[in-house]
Design an enzyme around this catalytic site. Structure first.
Site, mmCIF file in Angstrom:
data_model
loop_
_atom_site.group_PDB
_atom_site.id
_atom_site.type_symbol
_atom_site.label_atom_id
_atom_site.label_comp_id
_atom_site.label_asym_id
_atom_site.label_seq_id
_atom_site.Cartn_x
_atom_site.Cartn_y
_atom_site.Cartn_z
ATOM 1 N N HIS A 66 0.814 -1.215 0.000
ATOM 2 C CA HIS A 66 0.000 0.000 0.000
ATOM 3 C C HIS A 66 0.846 1.263 0.000
ATOM 4 O O HIS A 66 2.028 1.243 0.349
ATOM 5 C CB HIS A 66 -0.938 0.019 1.214
ATOM 6 C CG HIS A 66 -0.210 0.083 2.521
ATOM 7 N ND1 HIS A 66 0.151 -1.038 3.229
ATOM 8 C CD2 HIS A 66 0.236 1.142 3.265
ATOM 9 C CE1 HIS A 66 0.779 -0.684 4.333
ATOM 10 N NE2 HIS A 66 0.856 0.640 4.379
ATOM 11 N N ASP A 68 1.428 5.007 1.535
ATOM 12 C CA ASP A 68 1.196 5.930 2.644
ATOM 13 C C ASP A 68 1.470 7.331 2.136
ATOM 14 O O ASP A 68 2.634 7.685 1.876
ATOM 15 C CB ASP A 68 2.142 5.646 3.811
ATOM 16 C CG ASP A 68 1.790 4.389 4.583
ATOM 17 O OD1 ASP A 68 0.606 4.053 4.652
ATOM 18 O OD2 ASP A 68 2.723 3.763 5.120
ATOM 19 N N HIS A 72 -1.175 10.734 5.830
ATOM 20 C CA HIS A 72 -1.407 9.587 6.712
ATOM 21 C C HIS A 72 -0.941 9.900 8.143
ATOM 22 O O HIS A 72 -1.565 9.471 9.109
ATOM 23 C CB HIS A 72 -0.667 8.376 6.144
ATOM 24 C CG HIS A 72 -0.718 7.140 6.975
ATOM 25 N ND1 HIS A 72 -1.867 6.674 7.576
ATOM 26 C CD2 HIS A 72 0.263 6.244 7.314
ATOM 27 C CE1 HIS A 72 -1.599 5.557 8.241
ATOM 28 N NE2 HIS A 72 -0.314 5.280 8.107
#
Length: 248
Positions: A66, A68, A72
């Site tokens: 994923h 970030d 975040h």
């Protein structure tokens, strides 16, 4: 540009992305993924109708391999949708410390190792994506193996160091970084909810990719990385599809 596409299509492509599914390794504070079949091929088999296959996915943004984005961790900085397209096609630098990580699961990548890479391959190019290869992804999807906790519940897995990250982002002006573990910070720090290193990376208004795979299949220098992900408005993170295009 069609000639460039033909040239690239003849190169070696390596998927740097794990498949995601319920039950995969994740940060301890995140819930598991849920899936529901919305439509199925045959009449009466799905919850809503017939004729095609469609699912409802419910998962946290930081799921599987994923992205970030800066937001975040840092309020007011860029969200997923604000990451530019030019930041998704980059020179790939792979710093191979898998042997060191095998000997010492608490290994942190020092600045000296980054400079050793440069001594071997030349200066890290501005705008690069720098990935730390530890081969920790070979433990996937065994969450217990990836966490590698001791009897006291302290995790032991490798991570970055602040001097190395500061050198990369502030002096070499890289665009992004990534790693195979669930955290930027080593497991001993993450066990104490210490995210100092991840906070630093995101505070520079750059993104990172976590839970990379197959870095053992790409060269330390000379490849390109394509880091792509969906575009949720004001998004805090999202599963990514990351791959490398390698020279022969």
């Amino acid at each position: 540009l069609w000639e460039i596409q033909k040239m690239l299509a003849a190169k070696k492509f390596v998927d740097l992305t794990h498949e995601f599914t319920p039950g995969i390794p994740r940060w301890h504070g995140f819930p598991d993924e849920k899936r529901e079949t919305a439509y199925w091929y045959e009449k009466g088999k799905g919850s809503l109708g017939e004729g095609f296959f469609s699912e409802i996915y419910t998962h946290v943004g930081q799921w599987g391999t994923h992205v970030d984005p800066p937001a975040h961790f840092i309020r007011g900085l860029r969200t997923v949708d604000q990451i530019g397209l030019q930041e998704m096609v980059l020179p790939l630098v792979v710093i191979d410390v898998h042997a060191e990580s095998a000997k010492d699961p608490d290994y942190v990548l020092p600045l000296e190792r980054v400079k050793k890479w440069e001594a071997d391959h030349g200066a890290i190019p501005a705008g690069a994506f720098v990935a730390m290869r530890t081969d920790w992804s070979k433990k996937w999807p065994d969450a217990a193996a990836m966490e590698n906790k001791d009897a006291n519940g302290v995790a032991h897995y490798p991570g970055w160091s602040m001097p190395a990250l500061k050198y990369l982002y502030e002096q070499r002006k890289i665009t992004a970084s990534g790693h195979e573990t669930t955290d930027t910070d080593p497991g001993v720090a993450a066990s104490k909810d210490d995210a100092t290193l991840e906070t630093y990376v995101l505070s520079t208004n750059h993104y990172q990719i976590e839970l990379l795979a197959n870095l053992d299949q790409v060269p330390e220098s000379g490849a390109l990385v394509i880091a792509t992900f969906p575009k949720p408005k004001n998004g805090s993170g999202f599963p990514a599809r990351v791959f490398a295009i390698c020279p022969p």
